[in-house]
Design a protein around this motif. Structure first.
Motif, PDB file in Angstrom:
ATOM      1  N   UNK A  65       7.159 -18.530  -1.649  1.00 33.23           N
ATOM      2  CA  UNK A  65       7.153 -18.160  -3.060  1.00 33.23           C
ATOM      3  C   UNK A  65       7.655 -16.752  -3.317  1.00 33.23           C
ATOM      4  N   UNK A  66       7.341 -15.801  -2.405  1.00 31.51           N
ATOM      5  CA  UNK A  66       7.594 -14.384  -2.689  1.00 31.51           C
ATOM      6  C   UNK A  66       8.671 -13.739  -1.826  1.00 31.51           C
ATOM      7  N   UNK A  67       9.254 -14.474  -0.921  1.00 37.12           N
ATOM      8  CA  UNK A  67      10.170 -13.880   0.042  1.00 37.12           C
ATOM      9  C   UNK A  67      11.391 -13.222  -0.600  1.00 37.12           C
ATOM     10  N   UNK A  68      11.733 -13.603  -1.818  1.00 37.75           N
ATOM     11  CA  UNK A  68      12.919 -13.042  -2.475  1.00 37.75           C
ATOM     12  C   UNK A  68      12.645 -11.690  -3.123  1.00 37.75           C
ATOM     13  N   UNK A  69      11.378 -11.278  -3.153  1.00 37.84           N
ATOM     14  CA  UNK A  69      11.011 -10.027  -3.818  1.00 37.84           C
ATOM     15  C   UNK A  69      10.995  -8.851  -2.856  1.00 37.84           C
ATOM     16  N   UNK A  70      11.089  -7.643  -3.414  1.00 33.08           N
ATOM     17  CA  UNK A  70      11.051  -6.408  -2.630  1.00 33.08           C
ATOM     18  C   UNK A  70      10.200  -5.374  -3.364  1.00 33.08           C
ATOM     19  N   UNK A  71       9.835  -4.321  -2.637  1.00 31.53           N
ATOM     20  CA  UNK A  71       9.185  -3.180  -3.251  1.00 31.53           C
ATOM     21  C   UNK A  71       7.957  -3.516  -4.080  1.00 31.53           C
ATOM     22  N   UNK A  72       7.770  -2.844  -5.216  1.00 35.87           N
ATOM     23  CA  UNK A  72       6.582  -3.052  -6.051  1.00 35.87           C
ATOM     24  C   UNK A  72       6.440  -4.483  -6.546  1.00 35.87           C
ATOM     25  N   UNK A  73       7.558  -5.158  -6.799  1.00 34.00           N
ATOM     26  CA  UNK A  73       7.505  -6.532  -7.285  1.00 34.00           C
ATOM     27  C   UNK A  73       6.883  -7.462  -6.245  1.00 34.00           C
ATOM     28  N   UNK A  74       7.091  -7.170  -5.001  1.00 36.62           N
ATOM     29  CA  UNK A  74       6.466  -7.946  -3.933  1.00 36.62           C
ATOM     30  C   UNK A  74       5.016  -7.530  -3.734  1.00 36.62           C
ATOM     31  N   UNK A 133      10.716  -9.617   5.190  1.00 30.63           N
ATOM     32  CA  UNK A 133       9.803  -8.981   4.234  1.00 30.63           C
ATOM     33  C   UNK A 133       8.398  -9.550   4.370  1.00 30.63           C
ATOM     34  N   UNK A 134       8.301 -10.813   4.768  1.00 31.71           N
ATOM     35  CA  UNK A 134       7.013 -11.477   4.933  1.00 31.71           C
ATOM     36  C   UNK A 134       7.037 -12.314   6.205  1.00 31.71           C
ATOM     37  N   UNK A 135       5.977 -12.221   6.997  1.00 26.04           N
ATOM     38  CA  UNK A 135       5.868 -13.061   8.182  1.00 26.04           C
ATOM     39  C   UNK A 135       4.404 -13.247   8.552  1.00 26.04           C
ATOM     40  N   UNK A 136       4.122 -14.352   9.171  1.00 23.80           N
ATOM     41  CA  UNK A 136       2.774 -14.609   9.670  1.00 23.80           C
ATOM     42  C   UNK A 136       2.731 -14.202  11.129  1.00 23.80           C
ATOM     43  N   UNK A 173       3.546   5.692  -2.518  1.00 24.10           N
ATOM     44  CA  UNK A 173       3.633   5.847  -3.964  1.00 24.10           C
ATOM     45  C   UNK A 173       3.663   4.493  -4.657  1.00 24.10           C
ATOM     46  N   UNK A 174       4.424   3.550  -4.118  1.00 23.87           N
ATOM     47  CA  UNK A 174       4.476   2.206  -4.698  1.00 23.87           C
ATOM     48  C   UNK A 174       3.089   1.569  -4.724  1.00 23.87           C
ATOM     49  N   UNK A 232      15.562  -2.377   1.811  1.00 25.51           N
ATOM     50  CA  UNK A 232      15.993  -1.137   1.167  1.00 25.51           C
ATOM     51  C   UNK A 232      17.024  -0.419   2.046  1.00 25.51           C
ATOM     52  N   UNK A 233      17.954   0.272   1.405  1.00 28.97           N
ATOM     53  CA  UNK A 233      18.920   1.097   2.124  1.00 28.97           C
ATOM     54  C   UNK A 233      18.418   2.536   2.168  1.00 28.97           C
ATOM     55  N   UNK A 234      19.037   3.333   3.006  1.00 29.55           N
ATOM     56  CA  UNK A 234      18.661   4.751   3.068  1.00 29.55           C
ATOM     57  C   UNK A 234      18.885   5.415   1.716  1.00 29.55           C
TER      58      UNK A 234
END
Length: 238
Positions: free
Chosen positions: A8-17, A147-150, A45-46, A163-165
């Motif tokens: 469900x959430x694997x497509x999200x990054x950062x605060x949205x995840x 981004x997500x793993x069990x 911070x996030x 994220x990039x540098x």
């Protein structure tokens, strides 16, 4: 359960995840693990923007730079973190396996296992999910970080994996977050003082970690090391 969350959430990054994981799906059962290193302010911070009471676990190996300890205090105050958990290696394990404090010279993998891996394993035992700050652009074993793993029976979350540098730097600038004081001295990745040197580049920021050795990770992001060659194993102190 974890498979459904990942799908469900694997497509999200950062605060949205982070937001649904912290406030809903794993509320009360999730922690953030931070080294308070070169880029740690972004993830902290996030998370603090979502919930300042989120447990933040940090490993004090007994061999950190003084600058890292000061930076930890600075960020904790600035971000209003209310549940910082400083985790240290067990005294008995250090006495048995590293009484002279020089194990990092003879066996850095074993040193990391005692000072980082075991303390973190013990601390995470009560959580169903944990957040780390790995990024793919660091290369090496991190080049394909999901981004997500069990793993180890819990959900592991790397919200900055894609994220990039440039995105990291832009975030630091946007929110006027302080940089780690060792960055200006040439340390692009910061671990324990005896095993970190001032070097690295945009293409290989972790070059200064265990410089001259084939070692690339401390061990908390891979399987634990084998038992010590001793009548007592480090696992005795879990």
């Amino acid at each position: 359960m974890y498979e459904a969350v990942i799908e469900e959430l694997n497509h999200l990054d950062g605060p949205e995840l982070l937001a649904p994981l912290i406030t809903d799906l794993f509320c009360g059962n999730i922690a953030l693990v931070s080294s308070f290193g070169a880029e740690s302010a972004v993830l902290l911070h996030m998370a603090a923007s979502i919930d300042r009471s989120l447990p933040v676990i940090t490993l004090d190996t007994g061999k950190l730079f003084a600058e890292t300890i000061a930076y930890r205090a600075q960020l904790t105050r600035l971000l209003g973190l209310t549940d910082l958990r400083v985790v240290r290696p067990q005294a008995d394990a250090l006495r048995v396996f590293d009484g002279a404090g020089s194990l990092h010279r003879r066996d850095p993998d074993r040193c990391c296992h005692i000072r980082k891996v075991l303390p973190l394993e013990n601390t995470l035992a009560g959580f169903k999910a944990w957040i780390s700050g790995r990024k793919r652009y660091h290369g090496g074993l991190r080049a394909d970080v999901p981004t997500l793993e069990q793993t180890d029976g819990r959900l592991k979350i790397d919200p900055l994996a894609r994220f990039t540098r440039q995105q990291i730097e832009a975030y630091l600038d946007r929110y006027h977050l302080p940089r780690h004081p060792l960055l200006e001295k040439g340390y692009l990745s910061i671990g324990c003082a005896p095993c970190t040197v001032a070097c690295g580049s945009a293409d290989d920021p972790r070059a200064g970690r265990w410089s001259g050795l084939s070692k690339m990770e401390c061990g908390i992001h891979r399987s634990p090391a084998p038992p010590c060659n001793s009548a007592r194993s480090a696992s005795d102190f879990r």
